[in-house]
Design a protein around this motif. Sequence first.
Motif, PDB file in Angstrom:
ATOM      1  N   GLU A 199     -82.998  88.364  54.603  1.00 33.97           N
ATOM      2  CA  GLU A 199     -82.519  87.293  55.481  1.00 33.97           C
ATOM      3  C   GLU A 199     -83.612  86.409  56.087  1.00 33.97           C
ATOM      4  N   PRO A 200     -84.799  86.944  56.442  1.00 38.10           N
ATOM      5  CA  PRO A 200     -85.800  86.073  57.092  1.00 38.10           C
ATOM      6  C   PRO A 200     -86.172  84.825  56.302  1.00 38.10           C
ATOM      7  N   LEU A 201     -86.028  84.859  54.979  1.00 37.59           N
ATOM      8  CA  LEU A 201     -86.398  83.684  54.183  1.00 37.59           C
ATOM      9  C   LEU A 201     -85.185  82.958  53.592  1.00 37.59           C
ATOM     10  N   VAL A 202     -83.993  83.373  53.989  1.00 32.97           N
ATOM     11  CA  VAL A 202     -82.793  82.747  53.433  1.00 32.97           C
ATOM     12  C   VAL A 202     -82.750  81.253  53.730  1.00 32.97           C
ATOM     13  N   SER A 203     -83.050  80.889  54.958  1.00 28.95           N
ATOM     14  CA  SER A 203     -82.983  79.467  55.334  1.00 28.95           C
ATOM     15  C   SER A 203     -83.999  78.639  54.557  1.00 28.95           C
ATOM     16  N   VAL A 204     -85.130  79.264  54.227  1.00 28.13           N
ATOM     17  CA  VAL A 204     -86.177  78.559  53.485  1.00 28.13           C
ATOM     18  C   VAL A 204     -85.795  78.413  52.021  1.00 28.13           C
ATOM     19  N   TRP A 205     -85.125  79.478  51.506  1.00 27.50           N
ATOM     20  CA  TRP A 205     -84.999  79.594  50.064  1.00 27.50           C
ATOM     21  C   TRP A 205     -83.612  79.429  49.489  1.00 27.50           C
ATOM     22  N   TRP A 206     -82.595  79.431  50.322  1.00 25.95           N
ATOM     23  CA  TRP A 206     -81.223  79.498  49.796  1.00 25.95           C
ATOM     24  C   TRP A 206     -80.951  78.402  48.779  1.00 25.95           C
ATOM     25  N   ALA A 207     -81.397  77.195  49.084  1.00 26.50           N
ATOM     26  CA  ALA A 207     -81.121  76.065  48.188  1.00 26.50           C
ATOM     27  C   ALA A 207     -81.904  76.180  46.881  1.00 26.50           C
ATOM     28  N   GLN A 208     -83.055  76.886  46.908  1.00 25.23           N
ATOM     29  CA  GLN A 208     -83.927  76.882  45.738  1.00 25.23           C
ATOM     30  C   GLN A 208     -83.646  78.010  44.753  1.00 25.23           C
ATOM     31  N   VAL A 209     -83.023  79.102  45.228  1.00 25.30           N
ATOM     32  CA  VAL A 209     -82.867  80.260  44.339  1.00 25.30           C
ATOM     33  C   VAL A 209     -81.456  80.378  43.787  1.00 25.30           C
ATOM     34  N   GLN A 210     -80.606  79.423  44.050  1.00 20.87           N
ATOM     35  CA  GLN A 210     -79.247  79.473  43.501  1.00 20.87           C
ATOM     36  C   GLN A 210     -79.255  79.085  42.031  1.00 20.87           C
TER      37      GLN A 210
END
Length: 216
Positions: free
Chosen positions: A205-216
């Motif tokens: 979760e700590p990096l979800v906001s950073v990465w959510w758009a990029q790892v989908q």
Amino acid sequence: MSHALKQVFNKDKTFRPKRKFEPGTQRFELHKKAQASLNAGLDLKVAVQLPPGEEQNDWVAVHVVDFFNRINLIYGTISDYCTEQSCPVMSGGPKYEYRWQDEHKYRKPTALSAPQYMNLLMDWIEVQINNEDIFPTNVGTPFPKNFLPVVKKILSRLFRVFVHVYIHHFDRITQMGSEAHVNTCYKHFYYFVKEFNLIDTKELEPLVSVWWAQVQ
């Protein structure tokens, strides 16, 4: 290779010596296969998948060592800026603080500075991956029953290095022009742990906001 990436891969900046695979071993061949997939520019979701006919534990072991080496390199590039003064707590922003616990000096979760935590973490991982009883290197030697639990702990703790670097030191990574390299390393790591269910989703979760758009 760009000057920035040369800095990232500067041997003098490696936080710890690299663990290498012995040429001629099955593990070495798997390592080469994994590197070839990455160098061929394959989709990372595909590159992390278990090759046909290979044992999953061997594939996981190769990647754990590789991630240890790569994350060492990444932390090595910012370690001069991660000090007792700048990072008195091992954290990933105000919401996440990581405490150290081991079987020796720190039997209870203990708050430490980021550099202290990193030193203990890398020392601990080195001991695990150099332990033939956990990471056997001889062909035919079976992996122990506790292999995956140890791997999960190693990877969840390595993830914390990514969290700390992204939240507290990404400006330095950007100044070096190395953000694309670090981002690719993290995406590779993320897809791998998701493919084999090696880190609980809640821990990511700590990096979800950073990465959510990029790892989908």
